[in-house]
Design a protein around this motif. Sequence first.
Motif, mmCIF file in Angstrom:
data_model
loop_
_atom_site.group_PDB
_atom_site.id
_atom_site.type_symbol
_atom_site.label_atom_id
_atom_site.label_comp_id
_atom_site.label_asym_id
_atom_site.label_seq_id
_atom_site.Cartn_x
_atom_site.Cartn_y
_atom_site.Cartn_z
ATOM 1 N N GLY A 162 0.794 -1.221 0.000
ATOM 2 C CA GLY A 162 0.000 0.000 0.000
ATOM 3 C C GLY A 162 0.823 1.265 0.000
ATOM 4 N N GLY A 163 2.135 1.111 -0.216
ATOM 5 C CA GLY A 163 3.004 2.278 -0.077
ATOM 6 C C GLY A 163 3.461 2.927 -1.373
ATOM 7 N N SER A 164 3.239 2.266 -2.505
ATOM 8 C CA SER A 164 3.719 2.830 -3.768
ATOM 9 C C SER A 164 2.874 4.043 -4.175
ATOM 10 N N GLN A 165 3.523 4.993 -4.806
ATOM 11 C CA GLN A 165 2.839 6.194 -5.278
ATOM 12 C C GLN A 165 3.358 6.575 -6.650
ATOM 13 N N ASN A 166 2.427 6.938 -7.523
ATOM 14 C CA ASN A 166 2.798 7.369 -8.878
ATOM 15 C C ASN A 166 3.674 6.340 -9.580
ATOM 16 N N ALA A 167 3.334 5.080 -9.366
ATOM 17 C CA ALA A 167 4.020 3.950 -10.003
ATOM 18 C C ALA A 167 5.462 3.772 -9.523
ATOM 19 N N LYS A 168 5.816 4.402 -8.399
ATOM 20 C CA LYS A 168 7.150 4.276 -7.836
ATOM 21 C C LYS A 168 7.117 3.577 -6.487
ATOM 22 N N ASP A 172 12.203 3.425 -2.456
ATOM 23 C CA ASP A 172 13.065 4.335 -3.210
ATOM 24 C C ASP A 172 12.252 4.888 -4.376
ATOM 25 N N SER A 173 12.058 6.166 -4.403
ATOM 26 C CA SER A 173 11.220 6.787 -5.428
ATOM 27 C C SER A 173 11.832 6.723 -6.820
ATOM 28 N N GLU A 174 13.092 6.277 -6.913
ATOM 29 C CA GLU A 174 13.729 6.118 -8.216
ATOM 30 C C GLU A 174 13.441 4.743 -8.817
ATOM 31 N N ILE A 175 12.848 3.859 -8.010
ATOM 32 C CA ILE A 175 12.589 2.494 -8.459
ATOM 33 C C ILE A 175 11.139 2.363 -8.902
ATOM 34 N N CYS A 177 7.655 0.639 -9.338
ATOM 35 C CA CYS A 177 6.910 -0.379 -8.601
ATOM 36 C C CYS A 177 6.769 -1.604 -9.492
ATOM 37 N N ALA A 178 7.281 -2.745 -9.042
ATOM 38 C CA ALA A 178 7.249 -3.962 -9.850
ATOM 39 C C ALA A 178 5.825 -4.381 -10.173
ATOM 40 N N TRP A 179 4.938 -4.227 -9.204
ATOM 41 C CA TRP A 179 3.564 -4.658 -9.449
ATOM 42 C C TRP A 179 2.826 -3.709 -10.376
ATOM 43 N N GLN A 180 3.228 -2.454 -10.424
ATOM 44 C CA GLN A 180 2.654 -1.552 -11.421
ATOM 45 C C GLN A 180 3.123 -1.967 -12.819
ATOM 46 N N LEU A 181 4.406 -2.350 -12.909
ATOM 47 C CA LEU A 181 4.933 -2.833 -14.179
ATOM 48 C C LEU A 181 4.200 -4.093 -14.630
ATOM 49 N N ILE A 182 3.951 -4.993 -13.684
ATOM 50 C CA ILE A 182 3.236 -6.228 -14.001
ATOM 51 C C ILE A 182 1.820 -5.921 -14.494
ATOM 52 N N TYR A 183 1.137 -5.040 -13.780
ATOM 53 C CA TYR A 183 -0.230 -4.651 -14.150
ATOM 54 C C TYR A 183 -0.253 -4.047 -15.559
ATOM 55 N N ASP A 184 0.653 -3.133 -15.810
ATOM 56 C CA ASP A 184 0.682 -2.463 -17.112
ATOM 57 C C ASP A 184 0.992 -3.452 -18.237
ATOM 58 N N LYS A 185 1.930 -4.362 -17.985
ATOM 59 C CA LYS A 185 2.320 -5.327 -19.008
ATOM 60 C C LYS A 185 1.179 -6.286 -19.324
ATOM 61 N N LEU A 186 0.533 -6.815 -18.299
ATOM 62 C CA LEU A 186 -0.582 -7.732 -18.520
ATOM 63 C C LEU A 186 -1.742 -7.031 -19.212
ATOM 64 N N THR A 187 -1.958 -5.764 -18.867
ATOM 65 C CA THR A 187 -2.999 -4.984 -19.533
ATOM 66 C C THR A 187 -2.694 -4.831 -21.014
ATOM 67 N N ALA A 188 -1.448 -4.498 -21.333
ATOM 68 C CA ALA A 188 -1.049 -4.311 -22.728
ATOM 69 C C ALA A 188 -1.191 -5.598 -23.531
ATOM 70 N N MET A 189 -0.988 -6.745 -22.888
ATOM 71 C CA MET A 189 -1.095 -8.036 -23.570
ATOM 72 C C MET A 189 -2.521 -8.557 -23.615
ATOM 73 N N GLY A 190 -3.438 -7.863 -22.907
ATOM 74 C CA GLY A 190 -4.802 -8.357 -22.822
ATOM 75 C C GLY A 190 -4.929 -9.582 -21.938
ATOM 76 N N ARG A 191 -4.054 -9.672 -20.931
ATOM 77 C CA ARG A 191 -4.030 -10.854 -20.058
ATOM 78 C C ARG A 191 -4.160 -10.480 -18.588
ATOM 79 N N LEU A 192 -4.812 -9.383 -18.299
ATOM 80 C CA LEU A 192 -4.932 -8.936 -16.910
ATOM 81 C C LEU A 192 -5.689 -9.938 -16.047
ATOM 82 N N ASP A 193 -6.561 -10.726 -16.670
ATOM 83 C CA ASP A 193 -7.321 -11.714 -15.896
ATOM 84 C C ASP A 193 -6.418 -12.792 -15.300
#
Length: 227
Positions: A162-168, A172-175, A177-193
């Motif tokens: 619950g601590g990530s903000q603005n996808a970071k 460390d705000s320079e990193i 968020c891995a789960w945001q990356l996962i969400y975005d990637k699955l969305t782009a592939m049409g595999r979010l389910d």
Amino acid sequence: MIVAEQKPIDELIRSLEGFKKIVIASCGTCVTVCMSGGEKEALAVQGLLEANAKEKGQDISVSVVDLKRQCDDEFIDDLEAELLDGDVVLSMACGVGVQFLAGKYADKVVLPGLNTTFYGAAKELGYWTELCAGCGNCLLERTGGICPIARCSKSIFNGPCGGSQNAKCEIDSEIDCAWQLIYDKLTAMGRLDTLLEIHEIRDWSTSRDGGPRHLRKDDVNLDDAGK
């Protein structure tokens, strides 16, 4: 690949104190690519050790042996005489290479010249980033090819904290968020389910917590093994 960084020269000098004949063993694989332990870096360390000894009035001999790989007998045996022609071997390989040499030559002092850091890939020239934790039970088919164990700062396995903000990341705000990356990637592939699927509890015995891991291939073609 395995990524490593060179130990500070002051630390190397301290670890080699008392040895008169030093052999530096470079490694021509991963640590050459990340510019930490190849022949070029080994020669640079040789120069620094010799300069330090000269400044202190010490009489030492420092040589470099360029090994193609330090974790395989095949690439060591041909240069064994040169490798062992000293009081100590300073290995410029990753921790695997250091331990392999130390185990192969029980009476030889083998010291590490590098700090092994992670399994990673080149993100840009001269910059490597960690991508894999080597856990032995890959789940990338469920997370869009992005490893939450290695790339989430908390290694959270079942979704974002619950601590990530603005996808970071909140660590460390320079990193990213891995789960945001996962969400975005699955969305782009049409595999979010995919994230809604229920899976069995993960078997962590394949990871480091299960002890040293081994892999044996009974059908190895020796003619092709070195290619």
